[in-house]
Write a protein that holds these residues in place. Structure first.
Motif, short mmCIF file in Angstrom:
data_model
loop_
_atom_site.label_atom_id
_atom_site.label_comp_id
_atom_site.label_asym_id
_atom_site.label_seq_id
_atom_site.Cartn_x
_atom_site.Cartn_y
_atom_site.Cartn_z
N PRO A 161 0.81 -1.22 0.00
CA PRO A 161 0.00 0.00 0.00
C PRO A 161 0.84 1.27 0.00
O PRO A 161 0.51 2.23 -0.68
CB PRO A 161 -0.81 -0.11 1.29
N VAL A 162 1.93 1.26 0.76
CA VAL A 162 2.77 2.45 0.82
C VAL A 162 3.37 2.75 -0.54
O VAL A 162 3.38 3.90 -1.01
CB VAL A 162 3.88 2.28 1.89
N GLU A 163 3.82 1.69 -1.23
CA GLU A 163 4.41 1.90 -2.56
C GLU A 163 3.37 2.37 -3.56
O GLU A 163 3.66 3.19 -4.43
CB GLU A 163 5.06 0.61 -3.05
N ILE A 165 0.65 4.11 -2.86
CA ILE A 165 0.36 5.52 -2.55
C ILE A 165 1.50 6.40 -3.04
O ILE A 165 1.28 7.47 -3.62
CB ILE A 165 0.13 5.70 -1.03
N SER A 166 2.71 5.90 -2.86
CA SER A 166 3.87 6.68 -3.30
C SER A 166 3.85 6.86 -4.82
O SER A 166 4.16 7.93 -5.34
CB SER A 166 5.14 5.95 -2.85
N LEU A 168 1.08 6.75 -6.70
CA LEU A 168 -0.05 7.60 -7.06
C LEU A 168 0.19 9.06 -6.68
O LEU A 168 -0.45 9.96 -7.20
CB LEU A 168 -1.32 7.11 -6.37
N VAL B 62 -2.96 11.96 -1.28
CA VAL B 62 -3.38 10.74 -1.98
C VAL B 62 -3.88 9.72 -0.97
O VAL B 62 -4.95 9.11 -1.15
CB VAL B 62 -2.21 10.16 -2.80
N LEU B 87 -0.82 5.49 6.19
CA LEU B 87 -0.09 4.93 5.04
C LEU B 87 0.40 6.05 4.12
O LEU B 87 1.49 5.97 3.56
CB LEU B 87 -0.98 3.96 4.28
N GLY B 91 4.02 6.81 2.94
CA GLY B 91 4.36 6.97 1.53
C GLY B 91 5.16 8.24 1.28
O GLY B 91 6.09 8.25 0.49
N ASN B 95 8.81 8.59 -0.28
CA ASN B 95 9.16 9.50 -1.38
C ASN B 95 10.41 10.30 -1.05
O ASN B 95 11.31 10.46 -1.87
CB ASN B 95 8.02 10.48 -1.66
N ARG B 98 13.46 8.24 -1.13
CA ARG B 98 13.87 7.97 -2.51
C ARG B 98 14.55 9.21 -3.10
O ARG B 98 15.44 9.10 -3.94
CB ARG B 98 12.64 7.61 -3.33
#
Lengths: 250, 107
Positions: A161-163, A165-166, A168, B62, B87, B91, B95, B98
Motif C-alpha cells: 500500500p505504501v508503494e 500511494i507513493s 499515485l 493521496v 499509510l 508513503g 518518497n 527515494r
C-alpha cells in the motif's frame, strides 16, 4: 485592485470568457486563449526558426535548435537510448509549460499553469503514459515495482500500500509543485504592487516609500523568470525520470 | 621542490592523493561533495526543502483521499480513512527517502 486596506491577491486567477460574445457562448476563457497563443508561438518558432536551414544559425534558428537539442539531450541522458521515442512528448510538455509560465509574466496576460486543473491534467497525462509504457514493455511484471526485491515477505501488507500511494502521489506532487510555484509568484507580484498603490496614495512621503516595493517587484520579475524556466525544466525532467523507471523497471 | 623530492619515494597511494589534490586545486576535478546527500549538484537547501514539503503533502493527500473514497464505497466510515492517512504519511517518507536517501547502484 487595492480597495481600502484589502489586497485582492487571488482575483487575478479568476477565469473570464474571452473573444467577446463568440467566446462567451462556448465558455472560451482567457486561459484557453493563452494556451492557443502559446501553442502558436511554439509552432511559429519551430517553423520560422528552422526555415532558413542555415549552417550558421541566426537568432531564431539558434533558439529553436537550442530548445530542440536541450530537450533531446535531457531525454537521452535521463531515459537512455529509448528516450528518443518519448522526445516529441517531452518537448511538447516542456515548451507548453515554459511558454505558459513566461507568457504569464507579461502584463494583462494570464498564467494558465497557475490553475491546478491544468497542471493536474498535464501530470495525469504523464502518469497514464508512464503506466501504459511500463505495462506494455514489462506486462504484469510491472507490478513487481510495488514490492522491492529482497524485502521480507512478512512486510508485504505494509509495503505494497505504501508503494502504491507513493506511486499515485507522483502526479499530485508534480502538479502541486508547478501550480504552487506559479501562484506564489503571482500573489507576491500582486501584494507588492498593491503596496505601491497604497503607499503612493498616502501622500508625498509615501510616494518616496513606494520605491521599496517597486524595486522589490523589479527583482521579483527576474526571479520569476528563473522560476518559469526552472519549473518547466523540473516538470519535464521528472517526467523523464518516471519514464526511465517505466522503461527499465528496477 | 624539496618537498616533492622527499615525497617522491613514498608509496603510490600518496602520489595518487597528491595528484588528486593538485587536480582539485587546478579545478580539473569537480569539488568533492562535503555532505553525503547523494548528488547535491545544484539544488539549494531552499528548493530541497520545498520539494520535500511537496512530496510529503502530496502523498498525504493521496492517502487521505484514497481512504475517504474507500470508506464511502465500503461504508466503513472512519476506519480506512485513519488507516490510509497513516499509510499516506509513510508513503511521503518513502518518497523523501527515494529523493534524498542513498542511491541504488546503477546497473
Amino acid at each position: 485592485m487595492a480597495a481600502e486596506g484589502s489586497i485582492d491577491a487571488l482575483g487575478q486567477f479568476q477565469l473570464e470568457t474571452s473573444l467577446g460574445a463568440l467566446g462567451a457562448s462556448v465558455h472560451f476563457t482567457q486561459s484557453n486563449l493563452m494556451m492557443l497563443i502559446a501553442a502558436g508561438l511554439i509552432l511559429g518558432l519551430l517553423y520560422f526558426g528552422m526555415r532558413p536551414k542555415a549552417i550558421v544559425p541566426g537568432r531564431l534558428q539558434a533558439l529553436a535548435e537550442l530548445a530542440y537539442d536541450g530537450v533531446h539531450g535531457m531525454c537521452v541522458d535521463q531515459i537512455g537510448h529509448e528516450g528518443k521515442k518519448f522526445f516529441p512528448f517531452i518537448f511538447t510538455l516542456f515548451t507548453f509549460i515554459l511558454l505558459g509560465n513566461l507568457l504569464g509574466l507579461l502584463p494583462f496576460s494570464f498564467t494558465y499553469t497557475s490553475h491546478i486543473a491544468v497542471t493536474f491534467a498535464l501530470a495525469l497525462t504523464v502518469i497514464v503514459l508512464v503506466t501504459v509504457v511500463a505495462l506494455s514493455i514489462h506486462g504484469l511484471h510491472f507490478f513487481s515495482y510495488f514490492f522491492p526485491a529482497g524485502a521480507p515477505k512478512l512486510l508485504a501488507p505494509l509495503i505494497i500500500p505504501v508503494e502504491i500511494i507513493s506511486y499515485l502521489s507522483r502526479p499530485v506532487s508534480l502538479s502541486i509543485r508547478l501550480f504552487a510555484n506559479m501562484v506564489a509568484g503571482h500573489v507576491m507580484f500582486e501584494v507588492f504592487a498593491s503596496f505601491i498603490v497604497m503607499m503612493a496614495a498616502a501622500g508625498s512621503f509615501g510616494m518616496l516609500g513606494a520605491v521599496g516595493p517597486l524595486a522589490l517587484n523589479v527583482v521579483l520579475v527576474g526571479f520569476e523568470l528563473l522560476v518559469a524556466f526552472l519549473q518547466a525544466y523540473v516538470f519535464s525532467i521528472l517526467t523523464c525520470i518516471y519514464l526511465h523507471d517505466a522503461v527499465h523497471l528496477h | 621542490m624539496n618537498d616533492d623530492a622527499k615525497n617522491a619515494g613514498q608509496a603510490g597511494t600518496s602520489f595518487e592523493a597528491r595528484l588528486a589534490a593538485a587536480r582539485t586545486r587546478q579545478g580539473l576535478d569537480p569539488k568533492p561533495l562535503d555532505i553525503s546527500k547523494g548528488d547535491t549538484k545544484g539544488p539549494s537547501p531552499m528548493s530541497v526543502g520545498l520539494r520535500v514539503g511537496v512530496e510529503l503533502l502530496s502523498a498525504l493527500i493521496v492517502g487521505a483521499s484514497l481512504g475517504y473514497w474507500l470508506d464511502r464505497w465500503l461504508h466503513t466510515s472512519p476506519m480506512l480513512l485513519s488507516l490510509f492517512v497513516l499509510l499516506g504519511g509513510a508513503g511521503g517518507i518513502a518518497n523523501v527517502w527515494r529523493l534524498l536517501g542513498p542511491k541504488p547502484p546503477a546497473h
